[in-house]
Design an enzyme around this catalytic site. Structure first.
Site, PDB file in Angstrom:
ATOM      1  N   LEU A  19       0.837  -1.202   0.000  1.00  0.00           N
ATOM      2  CA  LEU A  19       0.000   0.000   0.000  1.00  0.00           C
ATOM      3  C   LEU A  19       0.876   1.258   0.000  1.00  0.00           C
ATOM      4  O   LEU A  19       1.946   1.272   0.586  1.00  0.00           O
ATOM      5  CB  LEU A  19      -0.868   0.032   1.262  1.00  0.00           C
ATOM      6  CG  LEU A  19      -1.883  -1.086   1.444  1.00  0.00           C
ATOM      7  CD1 LEU A  19      -2.538  -0.973   2.822  1.00  0.00           C
ATOM      8  CD2 LEU A  19      -2.934  -1.026   0.338  1.00  0.00           C
ATOM      9  N   ASP A  61       2.332  -6.039   2.722  1.00  0.00           N
ATOM     10  CA  ASP A  61       2.808  -5.079   3.723  1.00  0.00           C
ATOM     11  C   ASP A  61       3.269  -5.743   5.021  1.00  0.00           C
ATOM     12  O   ASP A  61       3.510  -5.056   6.018  1.00  0.00           O
ATOM     13  CB  ASP A  61       1.689  -4.065   4.035  1.00  0.00           C
ATOM     14  CG  ASP A  61       1.499  -3.066   2.901  1.00  0.00           C
ATOM     15  OD1 ASP A  61       2.425  -2.270   2.667  1.00  0.00           O
ATOM     16  OD2 ASP A  61       0.443  -3.111   2.240  1.00  0.00           O
ATOM     17  N   GLU A  66       5.055  -3.857  12.954  1.00  0.00           N
ATOM     18  CA  GLU A  66       4.608  -3.050  14.092  1.00  0.00           C
ATOM     19  C   GLU A  66       3.094  -2.865  14.132  1.00  0.00           C
ATOM     20  O   GLU A  66       2.505  -2.733  15.205  1.00  0.00           O
ATOM     21  CB  GLU A  66       5.265  -1.669  14.027  1.00  0.00           C
ATOM     22  CG  GLU A  66       4.661  -0.694  14.995  1.00  0.00           C
ATOM     23  CD  GLU A  66       5.386   0.636  15.033  1.00  0.00           C
ATOM     24  OE1 GLU A  66       5.285   1.388  14.062  1.00  0.00           O
ATOM     25  OE2 GLU A  66       6.033   0.894  16.040  1.00  0.00           O
ATOM     26  N   ASP A  67       2.473  -2.837  12.960  1.00  0.00           N
ATOM     27  CA  ASP A  67       1.047  -2.526  12.921  1.00  0.00           C
ATOM     28  C   ASP A  67       0.155  -3.652  13.427  1.00  0.00           C
ATOM     29  O   ASP A  67      -1.037  -3.444  13.661  1.00  0.00           O
ATOM     30  CB  ASP A  67       0.652  -2.111  11.491  1.00  0.00           C
ATOM     31  CG  ASP A  67       1.367  -0.837  11.102  1.00  0.00           C
ATOM     32  OD1 ASP A  67       1.418   0.076  11.941  1.00  0.00           O
ATOM     33  OD2 ASP A  67       1.910  -0.765   9.988  1.00  0.00           O
ATOM     34  N   ARG A  86      -4.582  -5.768   5.225  1.00  0.00           N
ATOM     35  CA  ARG A  86      -3.609  -6.079   6.270  1.00  0.00           C
ATOM     36  C   ARG A  86      -4.211  -6.842   7.451  1.00  0.00           C
ATOM     37  O   ARG A  86      -3.484  -7.283   8.338  1.00  0.00           O
ATOM     38  CB  ARG A  86      -2.936  -4.781   6.759  1.00  0.00           C
ATOM     39  CG  ARG A  86      -2.251  -4.012   5.614  1.00  0.00           C
ATOM     40  CD  ARG A  86      -1.205  -3.059   6.121  1.00  0.00           C
ATOM     41  NE  ARG A  86      -0.199  -3.768   6.891  1.00  0.00           N
ATOM     42  CZ  ARG A  86       0.722  -3.189   7.641  1.00  0.00           C
ATOM     43  NH1 ARG A  86       0.759  -1.881   7.724  1.00  0.00           N
ATOM     44  NH2 ARG A  86       1.604  -3.905   8.317  1.00  0.00           N
ATOM     45  N   ARG A 132      -6.507   4.910   9.843  1.00  0.00           N
ATOM     46  CA  ARG A 132      -6.438   3.478  10.151  1.00  0.00           C
ATOM     47  C   ARG A 132      -6.931   3.133  11.563  1.00  0.00           C
ATOM     48  O   ARG A 132      -7.136   1.964  11.878  1.00  0.00           O
ATOM     49  CB  ARG A 132      -4.993   2.997  10.031  1.00  0.00           C
ATOM     50  CG  ARG A 132      -4.354   3.214   8.679  1.00  0.00           C
ATOM     51  CD  ARG A 132      -4.865   2.224   7.660  1.00  0.00           C
ATOM     52  NE  ARG A 132      -4.218   2.423   6.374  1.00  0.00           N
ATOM     53  CZ  ARG A 132      -3.051   1.877   6.044  1.00  0.00           C
ATOM     54  NH1 ARG A 132      -2.413   1.106   6.895  1.00  0.00           N
ATOM     55  NH2 ARG A 132      -2.549   2.101   4.847  1.00  0.00           N
ATOM     56  N   HIS A 163       0.431   7.407   9.942  1.00  0.00           N
ATOM     57  CA  HIS A 163       0.310   6.980  11.340  1.00  0.00           C
ATOM     58  C   HIS A 163       0.829   8.068  12.284  1.00  0.00           C
ATOM     59  O   HIS A 163       1.683   8.867  11.900  1.00  0.00           O
ATOM     60  CB  HIS A 163       1.143   5.716  11.585  1.00  0.00           C
ATOM     61  CG  HIS A 163       0.553   4.463  11.031  1.00  0.00           C
ATOM     62  ND1 HIS A 163       1.257   3.605  10.207  1.00  0.00           N
ATOM     63  CD2 HIS A 163      -0.672   3.894  11.200  1.00  0.00           C
ATOM     64  CE1 HIS A 163       0.488   2.573   9.892  1.00  0.00           C
ATOM     65  NE2 HIS A 163      -0.688   2.718  10.478  1.00  0.00           N
ATOM     66  N   CYS A 250       8.082   0.901  11.965  1.00  0.00           N
ATOM     67  CA  CYS A 250       7.184  -0.103  11.368  1.00  0.00           C
ATOM     68  C   CYS A 250       7.808  -1.485  11.270  1.00  0.00           C
ATOM     69  O   CYS A 250       7.106  -2.481  11.220  1.00  0.00           O
ATOM     70  CB  CYS A 250       6.800   0.289   9.948  1.00  0.00           C
ATOM     71  SG  CYS A 250       6.667   2.027   9.671  1.00  0.00           S
TER      72      CYS A 250
HETATM   73  C1  CIR Z   1       0.694   0.634   4.936  1.00  0.00           C
HETATM   74  O1  CIR Z   1       0.204   1.528   4.242  1.00  0.00           O
HETATM   75  O2  CIR Z   1       0.054   0.046   5.808  1.00  0.00           O
HETATM   76  C2  CIR Z   1       2.133   0.246   4.690  1.00  0.00           C
HETATM   77  N1  CIR Z   1       2.434   0.428   3.307  1.00  0.00           N
HETATM   78  C3  CIR Z   1       3.073   1.062   5.562  1.00  0.00           C
HETATM   79  C4  CIR Z   1       2.926   0.793   7.025  1.00  0.00           C
HETATM   80  C5  CIR Z   1       3.865   1.585   7.852  1.00  0.00           C
HETATM   81  N2  CIR Z   1       3.748   1.240   9.228  1.00  0.00           N
HETATM   82  C6  CIR Z   1       3.939   2.072  10.237  1.00  0.00           C
HETATM   83  O3  CIR Z   1       4.110   3.272  10.055  1.00  0.00           O
HETATM   84  N3  CIR Z   1       3.859   1.563  11.465  1.00  0.00           N
END
Ligand code: CIR
Length: 255
Positions: A19, A61, A66-67, A86, A132, A163, A250
């Site tokens: 993404l 992704d 971390e997410d 995700r 998100r 984020h 991340c």
């Molecule tokens: C996203 O859009 O979810 C991923 N391409 C990037 C996630 C980055 N994660 C973060 O900042 N913790």
């Protein structure tokens, strides 16, 4: 910022489908792998154990681990990502966290929350609402962490910023590195705030990990400022993750 372990996941070749808010080019897997190896080596150099998970082709992704979870001293919380592509990454992370922790709880919904919106400081947990992370997700997390003795404060992620932690990071017990635009919202009152240099906003997504600050390379004025402030800075190439709005925080779960 004192940790003994971290979890990372190697990027998969599907990373080209990751993404992104804006298309600024396709990430190159080999370059990303090289930077990822430097990142893992830096974490390990502090004496920590790094659990390196294998690539997940089905989730472009998934390198941004971390997410998927929040790791606290008393337990881990599985997140509920607001990005539909995700959501399935959480089940892939769960078994590893269950091996590491006695207590693993989960955000059941209907709300959404991603780890990138959560900054844990010594005194509280700050959660930025974003595209998100919604109010219901924040409320569900607040209930869980209050059982573990943490207070949680809901704040806001600036418009157009992926984020909360895209724009800030914890440097030590009282110090936060932030962009000026995020600090202007007043959310860090009572902390010592260091601003990233003008035009170097992407440097704000750094991590303090034991003795080191890991930050994206190519932000010389911010690196110099942190060095002057007495931090031991390691610069890691972030050109490929940046194409997918990812940064230093991340790429790992830290605990
Ligand atoms: C996203 O859009 O979810 C991923 N391409 C990037 C996630 C980055 N994660 C973060 O900042 N913790």
């Amino acid at each position: 910022y004192e940790f003994t372990r971290a979890i990372t996941r190697r990027p998969a070749s599907s990373i080209t489908d990751g993404l992104r808010a804006e298309d600024i080019g396709t990430p190159d897997l080999d370059k990303m792998l090289a930077a990822h190896a430097d990142y893992v080596a830096a974490l390990k150099s502090t004496g920590a154990e790094v659990i390196e998970l294998p690539p997940l082709e089905a989730f472009p992704d998934a390198v941004f681990v971390e997410d998927t979870a929040l790791c606290l001293p008393k337990g881990a919380v599985l997140m509920r990502p607001g990005a539909p592509s995700r959501l399935g990454e959480v089940a892939e992370m769960a078994p590893t966290l269950r091996q590491c922790y006695d207590e693993v709880r989960e955000i059941k919904g209907p709300g959404f929350i991603e780890g990138g919106d959560i900054l844990v400081t010594e005194r509280e947990i700050l959660v930025g609402r974003s595209a998100r992370t919604d109010a219901a997700g924040v409320a569900e997390l607040a209930e869980i962490v209050s059982d573990w003795g943490h207070s949680l404060r809901e704040v806001f992620t600036p418009e157009g910023v992926l984020h909360f932690k895209t724009d800030c990071s914890l440097m030590d017990g009282e110090t936060i590195l932030s962009t000026k635009r995020l600090d202007a919202s007043g959310c860090f009152e009572g902390y010592r705030v260091l601003h990233v240099a003008e035009g170097e906003e992407a440097a704000a997504n750094a991590i303090r990990y034991n003795n080191l600050v890991l930050m994206a390379a190519d932000f010389p004025r911010t690196a110099e400022m942190l060095d002057r402030e007495g931090f031991e800075v390691v610069q890691i190439s972030n050109t490929e993750c940046a194409k997918l709005d990812g940064g230093m925080s991340c790429l790992s779960l830290r605990f």
